[in-house]
Design a protein around this motif. Structure first.
Motif, PDB file in Angstrom:
ATOM      1  N   ILE A 244       0.965  -6.667  11.569  1.00 48.07           N
ATOM      2  CA  ILE A 244       0.391  -5.333  11.383  1.00 48.07           C
ATOM      3  C   ILE A 244       0.751  -4.791   9.998  1.00 48.07           C
ATOM      4  O   ILE A 244      -0.096  -4.247   9.296  1.00 48.07           O
ATOM      5  CB  ILE A 244       0.862  -4.364  12.487  1.00 48.07           C
ATOM      6  N   ALA A 245       2.007  -4.930   9.596  1.00 47.06           N
ATOM      7  CA  ALA A 245       2.415  -4.445   8.271  1.00 47.06           C
ATOM      8  C   ALA A 245       1.628  -5.158   7.177  1.00 47.06           C
ATOM      9  O   ALA A 245       1.207  -4.527   6.202  1.00 47.06           O
ATOM     10  CB  ALA A 245       3.918  -4.637   8.068  1.00 47.06           C
ATOM     11  N   SER A 246       1.398  -6.448   7.339  1.00 45.48           N
ATOM     12  CA  SER A 246       0.606  -7.193   6.349  1.00 45.48           C
ATOM     13  C   SER A 246      -0.816  -6.660   6.284  1.00 45.48           C
ATOM     14  O   SER A 246      -1.397  -6.527   5.197  1.00 45.48           O
ATOM     15  CB  SER A 246       0.583  -8.693   6.683  1.00 45.48           C
ATOM     16  N   ALA A 247      -1.393  -6.347   7.428  1.00 46.64           N
ATOM     17  CA  ALA A 247      -2.751  -5.798   7.450  1.00 46.64           C
ATOM     18  C   ALA A 247      -2.795  -4.436   6.763  1.00 46.64           C
ATOM     19  O   ALA A 247      -3.735  -4.140   6.009  1.00 46.64           O
ATOM     20  CB  ALA A 247      -3.258  -5.690   8.889  1.00 46.64           C
TER      21      ALA A 247
ATOM     22  N   ALA B  45      -2.484  -5.079   2.989  1.00 45.21           N
ATOM     23  CA  ALA B  45      -3.746  -5.614   2.464  1.00 45.21           C
ATOM     24  C   ALA B  45      -4.795  -4.515   2.335  1.00 45.21           C
ATOM     25  O   ALA B  45      -5.553  -4.476   1.351  1.00 45.21           O
ATOM     26  CB  ALA B  45      -4.248  -6.746   3.362  1.00 45.21           C
ATOM     27  N   TRP B  46      -4.847  -3.611   3.301  1.00 43.29           N
ATOM     28  CA  TRP B  46      -5.792  -2.491   3.254  1.00 43.29           C
ATOM     29  C   TRP B  46      -5.530  -1.633   2.019  1.00 43.29           C
ATOM     30  O   TRP B  46      -6.458  -1.259   1.303  1.00 43.29           O
ATOM     31  CB  TRP B  46      -5.647  -1.669   4.539  1.00 43.29           C
TER      32      TRP B  46
ATOM     33  N   LYS C  15       5.747 -11.078  -0.472  1.00 48.94           N
ATOM     34  CA  LYS C  15       4.575 -11.799   0.032  1.00 48.94           C
ATOM     35  C   LYS C  15       3.295 -11.326  -0.659  1.00 48.94           C
ATOM     36  O   LYS C  15       2.383 -12.117  -0.904  1.00 48.94           O
ATOM     37  CB  LYS C  15       4.476 -11.590   1.548  1.00 48.94           C
ATOM     38  N   PHE C  16       3.234 -10.035  -0.976  1.00 43.70           N
ATOM     39  CA  PHE C  16       2.033  -9.475  -1.590  1.00 43.70           C
ATOM     40  C   PHE C  16       2.127  -9.367  -3.111  1.00 43.70           C
ATOM     41  O   PHE C  16       1.318  -8.677  -3.739  1.00 43.70           O
ATOM     42  CB  PHE C  16       1.709  -8.119  -0.958  1.00 43.70           C
TER      43      PHE C  16
ATOM     44  N   ALA D 209      12.779   0.017  -6.618  1.00 47.35           N
ATOM     45  CA  ALA D 209      11.377   0.307  -6.911  1.00 47.35           C
ATOM     46  C   ALA D 209      10.634  -1.001  -7.154  1.00 47.35           C
ATOM     47  O   ALA D 209      11.131  -1.902  -7.833  1.00 47.35           O
ATOM     48  CB  ALA D 209      11.278   1.198  -8.141  1.00 47.35           C
ATOM     49  N   PHE D 210       9.446  -1.098  -6.593  1.00 46.34           N
ATOM     50  CA  PHE D 210       8.591  -2.274  -6.722  1.00 46.34           C
ATOM     51  C   PHE D 210       7.244  -1.851  -7.288  1.00 46.34           C
ATOM     52  O   PHE D 210       6.805  -0.723  -7.080  1.00 46.34           O
ATOM     53  CB  PHE D 210       8.373  -2.948  -5.372  1.00 46.34           C
ATOM     54  N   GLU D 211       6.584  -2.808  -7.908  1.00 46.07           N
ATOM     55  CA  GLU D 211       5.269  -2.512  -8.507  1.00 46.07           C
ATOM     56  C   GLU D 211       4.409  -3.755  -8.451  1.00 46.07           C
ATOM     57  O   GLU D 211       4.870  -4.875  -8.564  1.00 46.07           O
ATOM     58  CB  GLU D 211       5.458  -2.061  -9.949  1.00 46.07           C
ATOM     59  N   ARG D 212       3.134  -3.516  -8.294  1.00 44.30           N
ATOM     60  CA  ARG D 212       2.126  -4.591  -8.355  1.00 44.30           C
ATOM     61  C   ARG D 212       0.897  -4.043  -9.035  1.00 44.30           C
ATOM     62  O   ARG D 212       0.484  -2.950  -8.800  1.00 44.30           O
ATOM     63  CB  ARG D 212       1.765  -5.068  -6.966  1.00 44.30           C
TER      64      ARG D 212
END
Length: 163
Positions: free
Chosen positions: A109-112, A115-116, A141-142, A160-163
């Motif tokens: 669920i968290a992955s979905a 992804a959303w 993973k993402f 802190a993370f960034e993509r």
């Protein structure tokens, strides 16, 4: 393959269910050794109410049952104004994910939800507690990279993370 959840904006009348999911997420974090994230009165009904009112709260549903909640909003976010021990990739406009919580028994669920969010914004920032290993694994993973340390409103630090 498990069914994908339907994701839609949260509704005020769903506040009790959102609070249940957050309480379950806190219990899960504690069972994983994350003893201080979301302590005290955070997140609370007032925060969730404001998220819903501002149109930044979302839920994931399986079989018409809410199984996750998260906040997804456009930056800038004041929490990310100062970063220590690192730097942001760039200062282009970004979106932020906060307060992601899923019921334990529904894997994926968290992955979905992630992804959303990523389908709606190419530049995203997230922060999490040092002890929140499940969230850190999801972020890796993402394709998120750790960028440094930020401090939330109560002064405690987050990675802190960034993509």
């Amino acid at each position: 393959m498990p069914p994908l959840p339907v994701i839609r904006p949260s509704r005020i009348e769903e506040l009790d269910r959102l609070m249940e999911i957050l309480a379950q997420a806190v219990r899960f974090m504690r069972s994983q050794g994350n003893m201080t994230q979301w302590a005290g009165n955070y997140p609370n009904r007032d925060i969730l109410y404001e998220d819903i009112r501002q149109g930044r709260s979302f839920v994931a549903l399986l079989d018409d049952r809410i199984v996750a909640t998260f906040c997804f909003t456009e930056g800038p976010d004041p929490t990310y104004a100062v970063i220590e021990q690192g730097s942001w990739l760039h200062e282009e406009p970004y979106h932020v994910i906060h307060r992601m919580a899923c019921i334990e028994r529904n894997r994926g669920i968290a992955s979905a939800c992630m992804a959303w969010c990523l389908a709606r914004a190419r530049h995203v920032r997230v922060d999490t507690h040092r002890d929140n290993r499940p969230m850190q694994q999801l972020l890796a993973k993402f394709g998120f990279s750790p960028r440094g340390i930020i401090h939330i409103a109560d002064g405690s630090e987050r990675i802190a993370f960034e993509r």
